[in-house]
Design a protein around this motif. Structure first.
Motif, PDB file in Angstrom:
ATOM      1  N   UNK A  19      -1.644  64.410  -3.496  1.00  0.00           N
ATOM      2  CA  UNK A  19      -0.131  64.785  -4.788  1.00  0.00           C
ATOM      3  C   UNK A  19      -0.525  62.503  -4.802  1.00  0.00           C
ATOM      4  N   UNK A  20       0.115  62.040  -6.224  1.00  0.00           N
ATOM      5  CA  UNK A  20       0.756  60.756  -6.600  1.00  0.00           C
ATOM      6  C   UNK A  20       1.490  60.368  -6.625  1.00  0.00           C
ATOM      7  N   UNK A  21       2.479  59.094  -6.123  1.00  0.00           N
ATOM      8  CA  UNK A  21       2.804  59.388  -6.329  1.00  0.00           C
ATOM      9  C   UNK A  21       3.327  57.443  -8.113  1.00  0.00           C
ATOM     10  N   UNK A  26       0.705  55.420  -4.861  1.00  0.00           N
ATOM     11  CA  UNK A  26       0.126  55.845  -4.023  1.00  0.00           C
ATOM     12  C   UNK A  26      -0.071  56.910  -3.542  1.00  0.00           C
ATOM     13  N   UNK A  27      -1.228  57.398  -3.163  1.00  0.00           N
ATOM     14  CA  UNK A  27      -1.611  59.208  -3.242  1.00  0.00           C
ATOM     15  C   UNK A  27      -1.414  59.434  -1.772  1.00  0.00           C
ATOM     16  N   UNK A 162      -4.202  51.517  -1.515  1.00  0.00           N
ATOM     17  CA  UNK A 162      -3.718  52.235  -3.020  1.00  0.00           C
ATOM     18  C   UNK A 162      -4.106  52.776  -3.784  1.00  0.00           C
ATOM     19  N   UNK A 163      -3.708  53.487  -5.170  1.00  0.00           N
ATOM     20  CA  UNK A 163      -3.644  54.160  -6.700  1.00  0.00           C
ATOM     21  C   UNK A 163      -3.966  55.502  -6.018  1.00  0.00           C
ATOM     22  N   UNK A 164      -4.898  56.420  -7.147  1.00  0.00           N
ATOM     23  CA  UNK A 164      -4.479  57.973  -7.504  1.00  0.00           C
ATOM     24  C   UNK A 164      -6.299  58.472  -7.254  1.00  0.00           C
ATOM     25  N   UNK A 165      -6.392  58.305  -5.934  1.00  0.00           N
ATOM     26  CA  UNK A 165      -7.517  58.874  -4.949  1.00  0.00           C
ATOM     27  C   UNK A 165      -8.092  60.487  -4.540  1.00  0.00           C
ATOM     28  N   UNK A 166      -7.328  61.015  -5.669  1.00  0.00           N
ATOM     29  CA  UNK A 166      -7.520  62.900  -5.147  1.00  0.00           C
ATOM     30  C   UNK A 166      -9.494  63.226  -5.277  1.00  0.00           C
ATOM     31  N   UNK A 167      -9.620  63.455  -4.000  1.00  0.00           N
ATOM     32  CA  UNK A 167     -11.425  64.136  -4.114  1.00  0.00           C
ATOM     33  C   UNK A 167     -11.644  63.263  -4.595  1.00  0.00           C
ATOM     34  N   UNK A 168     -11.673  62.039  -4.046  1.00  0.00           N
ATOM     35  CA  UNK A 168     -12.421  60.256  -4.003  1.00  0.00           C
ATOM     36  C   UNK A 168     -13.331  59.769  -2.954  1.00  0.00           C
ATOM     37  N   UNK A 169     -14.660  60.228  -2.770  1.00  0.00           N
ATOM     38  CA  UNK A 169     -14.932  59.799  -1.590  1.00  0.00           C
ATOM     39  C   UNK A 169     -16.098  58.471  -1.492  1.00  0.00           C
ATOM     40  N   UNK A 208     -11.381  61.137   6.864  1.00  0.00           N
ATOM     41  CA  UNK A 208     -10.558  61.546   5.523  1.00  0.00           C
ATOM     42  C   UNK A 208      -9.117  60.931   6.483  1.00  0.00           C
ATOM     43  N   UNK A 209      -8.900  59.872   5.409  1.00  0.00           N
ATOM     44  CA  UNK A 209      -7.575  59.258   5.197  1.00  0.00           C
ATOM     45  C   UNK A 209      -6.044  59.658   4.611  1.00  0.00           C
ATOM     46  N   UNK A 210      -5.052  58.830   5.648  1.00  0.00           N
ATOM     47  CA  UNK A 210      -4.131  59.782   4.761  1.00  0.00           C
ATOM     48  C   UNK A 210      -3.402  59.571   3.331  1.00  0.00           C
TER      49      UNK A 210
END
Length: 217
Positions: A19-21, A26-27, A162-169, A208-210
């Motif tokens: 979830x991105x705020x 921050x994701x 920081x930033x929007x990072x869903x499903x980002x590797x 697997x980052x927080x």
């Protein structure tokens, strides 16, 4: 707050919920290891957990959630724990002794599994190993987690972006990440050096980052 949680199968049988705020850019990530004894890593805040639960139930597809790992006592790590336990009453939280005491102050004391650094939890298809984590803000003793069979390291707030990072590797460098642990993350220089020395003994394949992009090596 209207929270949108996005789900992806990010690595082997590891599912990521993000979830991105925007106001803080921050994701926030939570993870489900869909193994023989499924384990959820972190709950998110109460609002994030409310959005997480329907997706969690869909992926579990009637299976039992066995464990909930809490690295340290902070809202995005365990803010929704009571709600998770309401929907999955058979699940057992796993945390450090200090975190267990903190949870008990909020009425969460039943069936908590307290683990110490160096201890393991082994099932038929995973080996969880726990590592000391002097987590900010007050250097409370928390835990980091590595799943040794898959080589997945759950970094909590140590590997951070920081930033929007869903499903980002992205491609990473383990030594660079360890050397980049800052005094803001672990303020005590002796504790930070000891943690870095411990982490250098690991050889993860995936982080697997927080918060922020995950890493592969």
């Amino acid at each position: 707050m209207n929270v949108v949680v996005k789900e992806s199968n990010i690595y082997e049988d590891l599912h990521q919920f993000s979830s991105y705020v925007p106001p803080i850019d921050l994701t926030f990530h939570q993870y489900l290891l869909l193994a023989d004894e499924p384990i959820l890593v972190h709950t998110g805040s109460m609002e994030q957990t409310e959005a997480l639960i329907p997706q969690l139930k869909e992926i579990l597809n009637g299976r039992t959630l066995k464990y909930i790992f809490v690295s340290h006592f902070e809202s995005d790590e365990c803010g929704g724990l009571s709600l998770i336990l309401k929907h999955f009453p058979e699940a057992k939280p796993i945390c450090s002794e200090v975190t267990a005491r903190q949870l008990s102050g909020f009425g969460i004391a039943k069936d908590v599994l307290v683990k110490k650094p160096g201890e393991k939890l082994i099932s038929s298809d995973y080996e969880l190993e726990f590592i000391n984590y002097p987590s900010e803000m007050h250097l409370w003793e928390g835990l980091l987690l590595i799943e040794n069979k898959r080589g997945i390291f759950f970094s909590s707030d140590l590997v951070f972006g920081f930033g929007e990072s869903h499903n980002t590797v992205i491609e990473g460098n383990w030594k660079v990440e360890i050397d980049s642990i800052t005094p803001q993350q672990v303020s005590d220089s002796e504790a930070r050096a000891k943690l870095q020395q411990t982490l250098m003994q690991l050889n993860p394949k995936f982080v697997a980052t927080g918060h922020g992009p995950c890493l592969k090596f």
